[in-house]
Design a protein around this motif. Structure first.
Motif: not given
Length: 86
Positions: A59-74
């Protein structure tokens, strides 16, 4: 991540745990400790480091993605995003 850098996480406190973790990682990004392109720890490793559940880390990582700070590469992980050039 050094233990002395870890935030105090109080599950009974007024702040949501995932927000505390997201804010901590955002602070590391803004300070340059996690520069653009750097890879965050995996969810299990991060859960152990913070002493929280893996789902809370997710959930914290999703929050960071929502803030535009990180991207996740499957299949590769989560990385600090490049600063917005606009």
């Amino acid at each position: 991540m050094a233990d002395d850098d870890m935030p105090v996480i109080d599950p009974a406190g007024p702040r949501l745990v995932y927000v505390v973790v997201a804010d901590h990682i955002q602070g590391q990004i803004e300070s340059g400790k996690l520069p653009p392109g750097s890879r965050l720890m995996g969810e299990l490793e991060m859960a152990a480091a913070y002493g929280i559940a893996r789902m809370t880390v997710a959930r914290a990582v999703r929050e960071l993605r929502d803030r535009g700070l990180v991207i996740t590469v499957r299949g590769k992980g989560t990385f600090v995003a490049e600063p917005d050039q606009s």
